[in-house]
Design a protein around this motif. Structure first.
Motif, PDB file in Angstrom:
ATOM      1  N   LEU A 236      62.323 -22.305-102.603  1.00  0.00           N
ATOM      2  CA  LEU A 236      62.787 -22.203-101.223  1.00  0.00           C
ATOM      3  C   LEU A 236      64.234 -22.639-101.092  1.00  0.00           C
ATOM      4  N   ILE A 237      64.585 -23.806-101.613  1.00  0.00           N
ATOM      5  CA  ILE A 237      65.938 -24.316-101.455  1.00  0.00           C
ATOM      6  C   ILE A 237      66.932 -23.578-102.350  1.00  0.00           C
ATOM      7  N   ALA A 238      66.433 -22.945-103.419  1.00  0.00           N
ATOM      8  CA  ALA A 238      67.339 -22.235-104.327  1.00  0.00           C
ATOM      9  C   ALA A 238      68.097 -21.127-103.629  1.00  0.00           C
ATOM     10  N   GLU A 239      67.540 -20.600-102.543  1.00  0.00           N
ATOM     11  CA  GLU A 239      68.219 -19.548-101.802  1.00  0.00           C
ATOM     12  C   GLU A 239      69.457 -20.078-101.075  1.00  0.00           C
ATOM     13  N   ILE A 255      70.212 -30.727-114.117  1.00  0.00           N
ATOM     14  CA  ILE A 255      71.096 -30.318-113.033  1.00  0.00           C
ATOM     15  C   ILE A 255      71.890 -29.096-113.473  1.00  0.00           C
ATOM     16  N   GLY A 256      72.080 -28.171-112.540  1.00  0.00           N
ATOM     17  CA  GLY A 256      72.835 -26.959-112.833  1.00  0.00           C
ATOM     18  C   GLY A 256      72.922 -26.105-111.582  1.00  0.00           C
ATOM     19  N   THR A 257      73.594 -24.959-111.678  1.00  0.00           N
ATOM     20  CA  THR A 257      73.641 -24.058-110.537  1.00  0.00           C
ATOM     21  C   THR A 257      72.240 -23.520-110.264  1.00  0.00           C
ATOM     22  N   SER A 258      72.042 -23.011-109.070  1.00  0.00           N
ATOM     23  CA  SER A 258      70.726 -22.459-108.729  1.00  0.00           C
ATOM     24  C   SER A 258      70.352 -21.321-109.663  1.00  0.00           C
ATOM     25  N   ASP A 259      71.317 -20.467-109.987  1.00  0.00           N
ATOM     26  CA  ASP A 259      71.040 -19.353-110.890  1.00  0.00           C
ATOM     27  C   ASP A 259      70.635 -19.856-112.267  1.00  0.00           C
ATOM     28  N   GLU A 260      71.306 -20.907-112.738  1.00  0.00           N
ATOM     29  CA  GLU A 260      70.977 -21.452-114.059  1.00  0.00           C
ATOM     30  C   GLU A 260      69.579 -22.045-114.081  1.00  0.00           C
ATOM     31  N   ILE A 261      69.239 -22.790-113.049  1.00  0.00           N
ATOM     32  CA  ILE A 261      67.942 -23.453-113.031  1.00  0.00           C
ATOM     33  C   ILE A 261      66.814 -22.438-112.873  1.00  0.00           C
ATOM     34  N   LEU A 262      66.950 -21.501-111.946  1.00  0.00           N
ATOM     35  CA  LEU A 262      65.886 -20.524-111.742  1.00  0.00           C
ATOM     36  C   LEU A 262      65.811 -19.495-112.857  1.00  0.00           C
ATOM     37  N   GLY A 263      66.963 -19.139-113.411  1.00  0.00           N
ATOM     38  CA  GLY A 263      66.968 -18.093-114.420  1.00  0.00           C
ATOM     39  C   GLY A 263      66.774 -18.584-115.832  1.00  0.00           C
ATOM     40  N   ASP A 264      67.170 -19.834-116.111  1.00  0.00           N
ATOM     41  CA  ASP A 264      67.123 -20.325-117.484  1.00  0.00           C
ATOM     42  C   ASP A 264      66.979 -21.839-117.505  1.00  0.00           C
ATOM     43  N   ALA A 265      65.980 -22.357-116.802  1.00  0.00           N
ATOM     44  CA  ALA A 265      65.753 -23.804-116.786  1.00  0.00           C
ATOM     45  C   ALA A 265      65.598 -24.323-118.203  1.00  0.00           C
ATOM     46  N   ALA A 266      66.199 -25.476-118.487  1.00  0.00           N
ATOM     47  CA  ALA A 266      66.210 -26.021-119.846  1.00  0.00           C
ATOM     48  C   ALA A 266      65.132 -27.082-120.063  1.00  0.00           C
ATOM     49  N   HIS A 267      64.839 -27.871-119.054  1.00  0.00           N
ATOM     50  CA  HIS A 267      63.886 -28.974-119.238  1.00  0.00           C
ATOM     51  C   HIS A 267      62.448 -28.452-119.122  1.00  0.00           C
ATOM     52  N   PRO A 268      61.561 -28.886-119.985  1.00  0.00           N
ATOM     53  CA  PRO A 268      60.162 -28.436-119.909  1.00  0.00           C
ATOM     54  C   PRO A 268      59.526 -28.699-118.545  1.00  0.00           C
ATOM     55  N   TYR A 269      59.862 -29.830-117.925  1.00  0.00           N
ATOM     56  CA  TYR A 269      59.294 -30.119-116.613  1.00  0.00           C
ATOM     57  C   TYR A 269      59.753 -29.104-115.579  1.00  0.00           C
ATOM     58  N   THR A 270      61.039 -28.763-115.571  1.00  0.00           N
ATOM     59  CA  THR A 270      61.553 -27.803-114.595  1.00  0.00           C
ATOM     60  C   THR A 270      60.854 -26.463-114.752  1.00  0.00           C
TER      61      THR A 270
END
Length: 361
Positions: A236-239, A255-270
């Motif tokens: 929701l907030i990524a928009e 931590i990263g840009t919204s595109d980075e987190i939604l498109g290529d999250a690095a942490h297993p929890y994320t």
């Protein structure tokens, strides 16, 4: 990262921002309880860019709301807050938030850094009309009431409310969405530079949530606001957000840009959090709950705090505390020893086509 290894996190590198309006270094909150020390914010360090929207996300109890309270030095007793929080108004000066006297801190809140709390109904005095809340706030901060009420009417109009009707109503006479928008207007009436929003849409339906996000985007541009939006709903907030900061077990873990987190999250929890979040593009059968539960703040695991729930965990994760490190880009950072393997081990359960490609180079 673990509360048992706090000395290792003090030198954590923080992703660069060009013009920080807030600098948070090693922010920590603990409560001394009968059964032990409860650490509910664990050495969080982050810079917030002037004019950005920063989304802070994580499961309930991850420390998000405590971070919000820390930003305003509003941790309730007997909680103990330490670290350094520096506010840069934009005039070349710097303010040590945790070093302010009581009256200085009162002025900082609302005038410079304002906050929208969870649940608008509990934020209003039910015996006072909404207009009275605006007048009381303006008077308490020695603002011109007439000029301030004109600004209040403009803000309410910006939020698609009828100013006179809302101001002349008691809170219970307004719907939940109207109350929430009125509270946002009240929080901005003193023209703050930073607006902290703690789960402001949690009790609203999906359509109203999206409507308020759209209105916030308009307010941000018109009034030159920096927004810090705290939520458990990452998609929701990524928009709205420029960057996303993910919290787990009272720490910042990615931590990263919204595109980075939604498109290529690095942490297993994320990645697991995204797979566990309901999405209109995926059937419920594909939603994957995160096994296990978040740790007790009195008994956070040693090493990486996520290792009891992580499919990538090994002996290094159990014994060592991972520090933030760059992943795909310099400013996309995660606290994980094995982030390179997370996409293979935890693939996304849907194609996230609404995110842009992230450059892996």
């Amino acid at each position: 990262m673990s509360t048992h290894e706090t000395s290792q996190t003090a030198s954590t590198e923080v992703p660069d921002v060009a013009d920080p309006i807030l600098e948070i270094r090693d922010a920590e909150v603990y409560f001394d309880m009968d059964r032990g020390v409860s650490r509910v914010l664990d050495n969080v360090s982050v810079d917030i860019e002037r004019g950005e929207v920063l989304g802070i996300v994580g499961e309930s109890g991850s420390g998000k709301s405590m971070l919000a309270s820390a930003l305003l030095d509003a941790v309730v007793d007997p909680g103990i807050l330490s670290g350094q929080i520096t506010y840069h108004p934009g005039d070349g000066s710097s303010v040590d938030v945790l070093g302010l006297e009581k009256e200085q801190l009162r002025q900082l809140r609302w005038e410079d850094i304002s906050m929208v709390f969870q649940g608008a109904m509990s934020s209003f005095n039910p015996t006072m009309k909404v207009g009275g809340h605006f007048e009381e706030t303006l008077e308490a901060h020695d603002y011109d009431v007439d000029a301030g009420m004109e600004r209040a009417r403009e803000l309410l109009s910006d939020l698609y409310l009828e100013p006179e009707r809302v101001l002349d109503s008691f809170p219970h006479e307004l719907s939940g969405g109207m109350q929430q928008r009125a509270l946002i207007a009240l929080s901005v009436v003193l023209e703050p530079n930073v607006l902290v929003m703690d789960e402001p849409t949690a009790a609203l339906d999906l359509l109203m949530q999206r409507s308020i996000l759209s209105l916030l985007e308009d307010l941000k541009e018109k009034y030159d606001l920096t927004l810090i939006f705290i939520t458990h709903d990452l998609p929701l907030i990524a928009e709205l957000a420029d960057r996303l900061a993910v919290m787990y077990a009272f720490e910042l873990i990615e931590i990263g840009t919204s595109d980075e987190i939604l498109g290529d999250a690095a942490h297993p929890y994320t990645r697991s959090l995204l797979n566990a979040t309901p999405n209109l593009d995926a059937p419920l059968s594909e939603m994957q709950a995160i096994e296990g539960s978040a740790p007790d703040p009195v008994n956070v695991p040693s090493g990486c705090s996520y290792h009891p729930r992580c499919p990538l965990a090994d002996e290094e994760c159990v014994s060592e505390d991972p520090e933030f490190r760059p992943t795909f880009t310099e400013n996309h950072q995660a606290a994980c020893f094995h982030w390179q393997d997370s996409a293979e081990v935890i693939p996304f359960n849907i194609e996230r086509s609404d995110t842009s490609e992230v450059d892996d180079e």
